[in-house]
Design a protein around this motif. Structure first.
Motif, PDB file in Angstrom:
ATOM      1  N   ALA A   1       0.834  -1.210   0.000  1.00 11.33           N
ATOM      2  CA  ALA A   1       0.000   0.000   0.000  1.00 11.33           C
ATOM      3  C   ALA A   1       0.866   1.256   0.000  1.00 11.33           C
ATOM      4  O   ALA A   1       0.569   2.238  -0.705  1.00 11.33           O
ATOM      5  CB  ALA A   1      -0.925  -0.008   1.217  1.00 11.33           C
ATOM      6  N   ASP A   2       1.936   1.256   0.782  1.00  9.58           N
ATOM      7  CA  ASP A   2       2.815   2.444   0.828  1.00  9.58           C
ATOM      8  C   ASP A   2       3.581   2.599  -0.486  1.00  9.58           C
ATOM      9  O   ASP A   2       3.794   3.710  -0.970  1.00  9.58           O
ATOM     10  CB  ASP A   2       3.808   2.332   1.989  1.00  9.58           C
ATOM     11  CG  ASP A   2       3.117   2.403   3.343  1.00  9.58           C
ATOM     12  OD1 ASP A   2       2.048   3.059   3.425  1.00  9.58           O
ATOM     13  OD2 ASP A   2       3.630   1.804   4.306  1.00  9.58           O
ATOM     14  N   VAL A   3       4.020   1.465  -1.056  1.00 13.47           N
ATOM     15  CA  VAL A   3       4.771   1.501  -2.317  1.00 13.47           C
ATOM     16  C   VAL A   3       3.885   2.115  -3.414  1.00 13.47           C
ATOM     17  O   VAL A   3       4.303   3.030  -4.136  1.00 13.47           O
ATOM     18  CB  VAL A   3       5.254   0.077  -2.696  1.00 13.47           C
ATOM     19  CG1 VAL A   3       5.775   0.042  -4.126  1.00 13.47           C
ATOM     20  CG2 VAL A   3       6.332  -0.404  -1.721  1.00 13.47           C
TER      21      VAL A   3
ATOM     22  N   GLU B   1       4.992  12.633   4.624  1.00 10.27           N
ATOM     23  CA  GLU B   1       5.044  11.404   5.407  1.00 10.27           C
ATOM     24  C   GLU B   1       4.657  10.214   4.534  1.00 10.27           C
ATOM     25  O   GLU B   1       3.990  10.358   3.521  1.00 10.27           O
ATOM     26  CB  GLU B   1       4.132  11.491   6.649  1.00 10.27           C
ATOM     27  CG  GLU B   1       2.658  11.744   6.372  1.00 10.27           C
ATOM     28  CD  GLU B   1       1.871  10.486   6.062  1.00 10.27           C
ATOM     29  OE1 GLU B   1       2.226   9.411   6.582  1.00 10.27           O
ATOM     30  OE2 GLU B   1       0.919  10.583   5.262  1.00 10.27           O
ATOM     31  N   ILE B   2       5.161   9.046   4.933  1.00  9.09           N
ATOM     32  CA  ILE B   2       4.734   7.791   4.292  1.00  9.09           C
ATOM     33  C   ILE B   2       4.417   6.834   5.425  1.00  9.09           C
ATOM     34  O   ILE B   2       5.267   6.618   6.297  1.00  9.09           O
ATOM     35  CB  ILE B   2       5.853   7.159   3.421  1.00  9.09           C
ATOM     36  CG1 ILE B   2       6.384   8.137   2.372  1.00  9.09           C
ATOM     37  CG2 ILE B   2       5.341   5.881   2.740  1.00  9.09           C
ATOM     38  CD1 ILE B   2       7.658   7.679   1.673  1.00  9.09           C
ATOM     39  N   GLY B   3       3.224   6.262   5.380  1.00 11.68           N
ATOM     40  CA  GLY B   3       2.826   5.314   6.425  1.00 11.68           C
ATOM     41  C   GLY B   3       3.055   5.874   7.830  1.00 11.68           C
ATOM     42  O   GLY B   3       3.464   5.157   8.738  1.00 11.68           O
ATOM     43  N   GLY B   4       2.830   7.190   7.998  1.00 13.67           N
ATOM     44  CA  GLY B   4       2.954   7.803   9.319  1.00 13.67           C
ATOM     45  C   GLY B   4       4.383   8.219   9.688  1.00 13.67           C
ATOM     46  O   GLY B   4       4.607   8.825  10.729  1.00 13.67           O
ATOM     47  N   ARG B   5       5.364   7.951   8.844  1.00 11.94           N
ATOM     48  CA  ARG B   5       6.757   8.350   9.143  1.00 11.94           C
ATOM     49  C   ARG B   5       7.109   9.642   8.438  1.00 11.94           C
ATOM     50  O   ARG B   5       6.821   9.811   7.260  1.00 11.94           O
ATOM     51  CB  ARG B   5       7.727   7.265   8.684  1.00 11.94           C
ATOM     52  CG  ARG B   5       8.091   6.470   9.912  1.00 11.94           C
ATOM     53  CD  ARG B   5       9.262   5.681   9.872  1.00 11.94           C
ATOM     54  NE  ARG B   5      10.366   6.241  10.637  1.00 11.94           N
ATOM     55  CZ  ARG B   5      11.319   5.483  11.091  1.00 11.94           C
ATOM     56  NH1 ARG B   5      11.304   4.197  10.892  1.00 11.94           N
ATOM     57  NH2 ARG B   5      12.324   6.025  11.752  1.00 11.94           N
ATOM     58  N   ALA B   6       7.743  10.556   9.185  1.00 11.29           N
ATOM     59  CA  ALA B   6       8.093  11.861   8.602  1.00 11.29           C
ATOM     60  C   ALA B   6       9.240  11.712   7.614  1.00 11.29           C
ATOM     61  O   ALA B   6      10.236  11.047   7.894  1.00 11.29           O
ATOM     62  CB  ALA B   6       8.478  12.819   9.721  1.00 11.29           C
ATOM     63  N   ILE B   7       9.077  12.324   6.453  1.00  8.86           N
ATOM     64  CA  ILE B   7      10.104  12.293   5.401  1.00  8.86           C
ATOM     65  C   ILE B   7      10.458  13.745   5.099  1.00  8.86           C
ATOM     66  O   ILE B   7       9.554  14.556   4.871  1.00  8.86           O
ATOM     67  CB  ILE B   7       9.536  11.644   4.099  1.00  8.86           C
ATOM     68  CG1 ILE B   7       8.855  10.298   4.354  1.00  8.86           C
ATOM     69  CG2 ILE B   7      10.599  11.561   2.998  1.00  8.86           C
ATOM     70  CD1 ILE B   7       9.768   9.155   4.709  1.00  8.86           C
ATOM     71  N   THR B   8      11.739  14.074   5.091  1.00 11.24           N
ATOM     72  CA  THR B   8      12.088  15.484   4.848  1.00 11.24           C
ATOM     73  C   THR B   8      12.285  15.751   3.360  1.00 11.24           C
ATOM     74  O   THR B   8      12.668  14.868   2.595  1.00 11.24           O
ATOM     75  CB  THR B   8      13.379  15.885   5.595  1.00 11.24           C
ATOM     76  OG1 THR B   8      14.361  14.909   5.300  1.00 11.24           O
ATOM     77  CG2 THR B   8      13.175  15.974   7.084  1.00 11.24           C
ATOM     78  N   ASN B   9      12.030  17.012   3.001  1.00 14.26           N
ATOM     79  CA  ASN B   9      12.233  17.475   1.630  1.00 14.26           C
ATOM     80  C   ASN B   9      13.651  17.092   1.169  1.00 14.26           C
ATOM     81  O   ASN B   9      14.614  17.314   1.892  1.00 14.26           O
ATOM     82  CB  ASN B   9      12.074  19.015   1.649  1.00 14.26           C
ATOM     83  CG  ASN B   9      12.142  19.590   0.265  1.00 14.26           C
ATOM     84  OD1 ASN B   9      12.251  18.868  -0.723  1.00 14.26           O
ATOM     85  ND2 ASN B   9      12.066  20.916   0.185  1.00 14.26           N
ATOM     86  N   GLY B  10      13.770  16.510  -0.014  1.00 12.95           N
ATOM     87  CA  GLY B  10      15.095  16.161  -0.562  1.00 12.95           C
ATOM     88  C   GLY B  10      15.553  14.757  -0.205  1.00 12.95           C
ATOM     89  O   GLY B  10      16.550  14.282  -0.764  1.00 12.95           O
ATOM     90  N   ALA B  11      14.829  14.072   0.686  1.00  7.21           N
ATOM     91  CA  ALA B  11      15.271  12.715   1.072  1.00  7.21           C
ATOM     92  C   ALA B  11      15.097  11.731  -0.084  1.00  7.21           C
ATOM     93  O   ALA B  11      14.178  11.858  -0.889  1.00  7.21           O
ATOM     94  CB  ALA B  11      14.458  12.233   2.275  1.00  7.21           C
TER      95      ALA B  11
END
Ligand code: HEM
Length: 408
Positions: A60-62, A306-316
């Motif tokens: 689902a996240d993919v 965020e993906i699946g509730g995890r924070a993702i920063t710009n540029g990651a």
């Protein structure tokens, strides 16, 4: 291949998922299962000069990452190799690493060469090639299925599409293998770079020849089209030809070798195919799920998200793992079993969303031709030597599979 070491989830902290040897020499299924269950969006830490990256493992996240090319762009590169090296110089010009309107326009042009109708003569030629190669292998008694059968099929189809002369095909095949650097444990980035440059040069020359020649191939199509009102320049033509070869040759080849290997490993499924208990179309889909030749795709986050509730920063850097999503127990019953009659089969071997594989129809036709050829022409399959894995963090499969084929 039979001696692959199973990696336990406890070893996760010591793993670098960008390491080609890890994918070639070990079985990661327990690690993927653990990640899907306990840490579906995992951080693979930086190693040496390479930055760290996110590893997304649930189906689902993919699919949610694949779907959203605004939040997750392909323009920083779409595989770990380029993403970790800081980008891809073909961004914005080669289809797979272009987003937005330009992607839509370029895809529309290329799509016209990939419709079932346009591909009819190419698929007919694929079927003839498969039959010829299998009959040769049966006559000889033994073969390396990867080299003597599978290698001749997808590259032949792409060369037909691009109008590459027969006399150049063996040269193009050897460059293609080196460019992805995936066949030997010892092949270097420099070897791959040289092969890539040679392919580009080859297509630049072919594109120049074709501009005025009136041929009806993809090169001529690209040369005669406009994207957002402007013609494509020689660089864009060359890069998109290159991307068809790199995207459609080794991936399809690995799925066919993987099909033969899966039938050797699962005699009950081989018998079901021979008896006609399972149709070719469903078998093709299961082979695609089972082999998953493209292990991952990569993206760059364009905003804090965020993906699946995890924070993702710009540029990651965000990698989505088809290899894990295709075994997600939330989507597939008994995912670690090969079932050629599996339906439904929502595998994401060809990705999902705007960058869904352009060559999916052709690849399916190629694998279908091999399965039908094995079913109709071969009575017995036997493995006669060890299978050799490809070394890559992007491609997965077998580069050498010694076999004996006995005719029906
Ligand atoms: C895109 C896999 C066969 C041409 C993709 C993507 C995947 C993929 C996963 C998406 C990449 C991303 O999202 O970053 C495969 C597999 C194949 C296969 C597993 C065989 C079993 C082919 C063939 C061709 C082809 C036969 C052409 C002759 C392309 C192109 C794209 C693409 C041009 C870019 C599409 C876009 O960005 O809009 N493929 N592929 N592929 N594939 Fe394939």
């Amino acid at each position: 291949m039979t001696t692959r070491r199973t990696i336990a989830p406890e070893e996760l902290d010591t793993l670098d998922l960008a390491d080609p040897r890890l994918h070639a020499e070990s079985d990661l299924s327990a690690v993927w299962r653990h990640l899907r269950e306990h840490e579906p969006v995992h951080w693979n830490p930086a190693t040496g000069s390479a930055p760290g990256f996110w590893v997304v493992t649930r189906h689902a996240d993919v699919t949610s990452v694949y779907r959203d090319s605004t939040r997750f762009t392909s323009e920083g590169g779409n595989v770990l190799e380029t993403l970790l090296a800081g980008g891809d110089s073909a961004a914005g010009r080669m289809l797979a690493i272009t987003d937005g309107e330009r992607h839509t326009g370029l895809r529309r042009v290329l799509m016209s060469a990939f419709t079932p109708r346009a591909l009819e003569p190419i698929v007919a030629s694929v079927r003839r090639t498969v039959e010829r190669l299998l009959r040769d292998a049966i006559e000889k008694g033994t073969c390396d299925f990867a080299v003597d059968v599978a290698a001749g099929i997808p590259l032949g189809a792409i060369c037909d599409l691009l109008g590459v002369p027969d006399s150049d095909r063996a040269h193009v095949l050897s460059l293609t293998s080196s460019a992805l650097g995936s066949h030997d444990a010892d092949s270097t980035a420099a070897d791959a770079w040289i092969a890539k440059s040679e392919i580009l040069l080859y297509f630049a020359n072919l594109a120049r020849d074709r501009r005025e020649s009136g041929h009806a191939d993809v090169i001529a199509l690209l040369a005669g089209s406009r994207v957002n009102g402007l013609p494509l320049d020689d660089d864009e033509i060359m890069l998109n030809c290159y991307s068809l070869i790199l995207g459609g040759d080794e991936t399809a080849r690995l799925s066919m070798v993987g099909a033969a290997h899966a039938l050797l490993d699962h005699p009950d499924q081989w018998r079901a195919l021979q008896r006609g208990d399972t149709g070719i179309d469903t078998a093709v889909e299961e082979i695609l799920r089972w082999t998953t030749p493209a292990l991952h795709s990569g993206r760059t986050a364009t905003t804090d998200t965020e993906i699946g509730g995890r924070a993702i920063t710009n540029g990651a850097v965000v990698t989505v793992w088809n290899a894990s999503a295709n075994r997600d127990e939330r989507v597939f019953d008994d995912p670690d079993r090969l079932r050629l009659d599996r339906t439904p089969n929502k595998h994401i071997t060809f990705a999902y969303g705007p960058h869904f594989c352009l060559g999916a129809y052709l690849a399916r036709a190629e694998i279908g031709a091999v399965l039908a050829g094995l079913r109709d022409l071969v009575a017995e399959l036997e493995q006669t030597g060890p299978a050799r894995p490809v070394y890559s963090n992007f491609l997965s499969g077998i580069s050498s599979l010694p076999m004996a084929l006995k005719g029906a």
